[in-house]
Motif scaffolding. Structure first.
Motif, PDB file in Angstrom:
ATOM      1  N   LEU A   1       0.705  -1.323  -0.021  1.00 58.72           N
ATOM      2  CA  LEU A   1       0.094  -0.111   0.092  1.00 58.72           C
ATOM      3  C   LEU A   1       0.722   1.227  -0.131  1.00 58.72           C
ATOM      4  O   LEU A   1       0.776   2.179  -0.908  1.00 58.72           O
ATOM      5  N   ASN A   2       2.000   1.136   0.654  1.00 61.40           N
ATOM      6  CA  ASN A   2       2.963   2.426   0.925  1.00 61.40           C
ATOM      7  C   ASN A   2       3.317   2.893  -0.188  1.00 61.40           C
ATOM      8  O   ASN A   2       3.585   3.833  -0.880  1.00 61.40           O
TER       9      ASN A   2
ATOM     10  N   VAL B   1      -2.162   3.881  12.469  1.00 63.45           N
ATOM     11  CA  VAL B   1      -2.285   3.668  11.005  1.00 63.45           C
ATOM     12  C   VAL B   1      -1.369   4.646  10.121  1.00 63.45           C
ATOM     13  O   VAL B   1      -1.062   4.338   9.216  1.00 63.45           O
ATOM     14  N   ALA B   2      -1.772   5.960  10.426  1.00 62.92           N
ATOM     15  CA  ALA B   2      -1.088   6.947   9.855  1.00 62.92           C
ATOM     16  C   ALA B   2       0.546   6.715   9.717  1.00 62.92           C
ATOM     17  O   ALA B   2       1.112   7.124   8.713  1.00 62.92           O
ATOM     18  N   ALA B   3       0.994   6.312  10.749  1.00 60.30           N
ATOM     19  CA  ALA B   3       2.581   5.893  10.827  1.00 60.30           C
ATOM     20  C   ALA B   3       3.212   4.900   9.946  1.00 60.30           C
ATOM     21  O   ALA B   3       4.061   4.813   9.304  1.00 60.30           O
ATOM     22  N   GLN B   4       2.090   3.941   9.641  1.00 57.90           N
ATOM     23  CA  GLN B   4       2.433   2.697   9.016  1.00 57.90           C
ATOM     24  C   GLN B   4       2.112   3.104   7.371  1.00 57.90           C
ATOM     25  O   GLN B   4       2.529   2.487   6.801  1.00 57.90           O
ATOM     26  N   ALA B   5       1.240   4.145   7.187  1.00 60.00           N
ATOM     27  CA  ALA B   5       1.204   4.591   5.835  1.00 60.00           C
ATOM     28  C   ALA B   5       1.503   6.004   5.815  1.00 60.00           C
ATOM     29  O   ALA B   5       0.691   7.052   5.570  1.00 60.00           O
ATOM     30  N   PRO B   6       2.626   6.220   5.732  1.00 62.39           N
ATOM     31  CA  PRO B   6       3.314   7.727   5.682  1.00 62.39           C
ATOM     32  C   PRO B   6       2.706   8.472   4.458  1.00 62.39           C
ATOM     33  O   PRO B   6       2.835   9.565   4.401  1.00 62.39           O
ATOM     34  N   HIS B   7       2.282   7.986   3.343  1.00 60.18           N
ATOM     35  CA  HIS B   7       2.015   8.508   2.142  1.00 60.18           C
ATOM     36  C   HIS B   7       0.517   8.690   1.799  1.00 60.18           C
ATOM     37  O   HIS B   7       0.033   9.237   1.082  1.00 60.18           O
ATOM     38  N   LEU B   8      -0.316   8.160   3.108  1.00 62.75           N
ATOM     39  CA  LEU B   8      -1.761   8.351   2.961  1.00 62.75           C
ATOM     40  C   LEU B   8      -2.262   9.831   3.092  1.00 62.75           C
ATOM     41  O   LEU B   8      -3.293   9.948   2.228  1.00 62.75           O
ATOM     42  N   CYS B   9      -1.496  10.485   3.745  1.00 66.21           N
ATOM     43  CA  CYS B   9      -2.188  11.773   3.930  1.00 66.21           C
ATOM     44  C   CYS B   9      -1.733  12.634   2.447  1.00 66.21           C
ATOM     45  O   CYS B   9      -2.688  13.347   2.096  1.00 66.21           O
ATOM     46  N   ASN B  10      -0.566  12.344   1.786  1.00 67.24           N
ATOM     47  CA  ASN B  10      -0.616  12.901   0.655  1.00 67.24           C
ATOM     48  C   ASN B  10      -1.569  12.496  -0.454  1.00 67.24           C
ATOM     49  O   ASN B  10      -2.105  13.247  -1.193  1.00 67.24           O
ATOM     50  N   PHE B  11      -2.064  11.109  -0.435  1.00 65.29           N
ATOM     51  CA  PHE B  11      -2.842  10.560  -1.158  1.00 65.29           C
ATOM     52  C   PHE B  11      -4.315  11.086  -1.014  1.00 65.29           C
ATOM     53  O   PHE B  11      -4.775  11.863  -1.865  1.00 65.29           O
TER      54      PHE B  11
END
Length: 199
Positions: free
Chosen positions: A37-38, A117-127
């Motif tokens: 996912l990342n 979760v946000a720490a596990q998916a650092p590009h989630l906010c950008n997405f």
């Protein structure tokens, strides 16, 4: 909406499985899930929406294509649909277990879980920010999740005016994605919020 995003790609990896079934199979969201996912979110951000290949995803994530296909199917859109599911279930916290925490007033706990979760998916906010205002299925799904979140906050804080509900949305969104914020800081912020909302 999440299922629509993945089904519109026309690919399900030949398995006939729905996006929801794939999420159930990987609901523990193991390290393979997060790596793929990342990598997909980063590639989508850097190369352009869906302008990356499964081979690039495999190289970036360090996960074989066969394992990617097992977890997500053959559709790039299905992988990005998982990002929408993560935003809804874990950041906006619409899962039944997370709704219980909200109703019980365990805001610091639900924020902590969202931050993990946000720490596990650092590009989630950008997405999220990249796609939020786009006239696409992903953009519409994100806006639908926001509307759901605002309705949830309005139910939890019925005395607040619409501007107050939007302020709460901004507060919780910001604290979920803010870097270098520890649990003590989250607790102080939640205590301040409780004083402001008298809850």
């Amino acid at each position: 909406m999440v299922d629509e995003v993945s089904s519109q790609s026309g690919e399900d990896g030949g398995s006939g499985r729905s996006s929801r079934q794939k999420r159930e199979r990987t609901k523990d969201r193991d390290s393979t899930f997060w790596k793929v996912l990342n990598a997909a979110l980063e590639l989508d951000f850097r190369k352009g929406h869906l302008k990356w290949t499964m081979s690039e995803l495999s190289r970036k994530s360090g996960i074989t294509r066969s394992l990617i296909y097992y977890h997500f199917g053959r559709s790039k859109a299905a992988i990005l649909s998982e990002a929408i599911a993560v935003i809804g279930e874990e950041i906006i916290a619409t899962s039944p277990a997370r709704m219980v925490l909200w109703r019980e007033g365990k805001w610091a706990e639900t924020v902590r879980l969202s931050r993990e979760v946000a720490a596990q998916a650092p590009h989630l906010c950008n997405f999220y920010l990249l796609h939020r205002d786009r006239p696409t299925d992903i953009g519409a799904a994100i806006r639908d999740l926001e509307a759901s979140y605002l309705r949830k906050l309005a139910r939890l804080f019925p005395a607040l005016p619409p501007a107050g509900i939007k302020a709460l949305f901004a507060f919780f969104f910001g604290i979920c994605f803010a870097p270098h914020v520890d649990d003590e800081t989250v607790n102080v912020a939640i205590q301040g919020l409780r004083r402001l909302t008298r809850r």
